[in-house]
Scaffold this active site. Structure first.
Site, mmCIF file in Angstrom:
data_model
loop_
_atom_site.group_PDB
_atom_site.id
_atom_site.type_symbol
_atom_site.label_atom_id
_atom_site.label_comp_id
_atom_site.label_asym_id
_atom_site.label_seq_id
_atom_site.Cartn_x
_atom_site.Cartn_y
_atom_site.Cartn_z
ATOM 1 C CE LYS A 136 -3.759 -2.337 2.358
ATOM 2 N NZ LYS A 136 -4.534 -2.443 3.606
ATOM 3 C CG ASP A 137 5.407 2.969 0.685
ATOM 4 O OD1 ASP A 137 5.493 3.554 1.778
ATOM 5 O OD2 ASP A 137 6.068 3.307 -0.329
ATOM 6 C CG LEU A 138 2.297 7.093 -3.811
ATOM 7 C CD1 LEU A 138 1.314 6.467 -4.793
ATOM 8 C CD2 LEU A 138 1.897 8.533 -3.503
#
Length: 185
Positions: A136-138
């Site tokens: 989920k880390d951009l």
């Protein structure tokens, strides 16, 4: 990998989960400079911050934290962290060494204001866990898009599926995906 050089991930020692999570909560959704100023004021509330303990946090009135610049939500989160630590939900750094990642994530996300991403960053940067993929880390998603020449960011499931080829070194892959974003900019 050639452009980024050798991976420089190392565990921080000694690791104090209570203090690290408290710092993470204070820093959430703030610029680094503002967060650093507020965190410094919070530490000044305690005469010996290197010995900061949950009991000290619970004993301090909410107004003292508010006076240091913390929001009501963050004060509630820090107090919940202190309570959960005393209850044993947040174990010592030494106990964490033998615990699997999923159990650590499960325990720490019970604390108000602590999400999966926060715990994954702790697993990678504080505990030196080699096989964490924060899908989920951009930055990880954007690095994947750049590295593989995609037009759009991958969804979480796509990244998780592709990440199986990097197992058991998905933290290292994440580090290089972050570097891909830096090198592109």
């Amino acid at each position: 990998m050639e452009r980024a050089g050798s991976c420089r991930l190392e565990a921080r020692a000694p690791y104090h989960p209570f203090r690290a999570l408290m710092r993470s909560i204070v820093y959430q959704q703030l610029s680094g400079k503002a967060a650093g100023t507020i965190y410094g004021r919070v530490l000044d509330l305690f005469p010996e911050e290197e010995c900061l303990e949950p009991e000290q946090v619970l004993a301090l009135p909410d107004e003292a934290f508010r006076g240091a610049g913390m929001s009501r939500a963050k004060v509630a989160a820090v107090k919940d962290l202190a309570e959960k630590t005393l209850e044993g939900a947040v174990p010592s750094g030494q106990r964490l060494n033998g615990m699997p990642d999923d159990e650590i994530i499960s325990r720490f996300t019970r604390v108000r204001g602590v999400g999966e991403w926060t715990v994954q960053m702790m697993l990678i940067f504080d505990l030196g866990r080699a096989d964490v993929l924060p899908v989920k880390d951009l930055g990880v998603r954007k690095g994947f898009m750049l590295t593989y020449g995609l037009n759009d960011l991958p969804d979480h499931a796509e990244l998780l599926e592709h990440g199986e080829i990097w197992r058991p070194y998905r933290s290292v892959a994440s580090w290089y995906l972050w570097r891909a974003v830096e090198l592109d900019g």
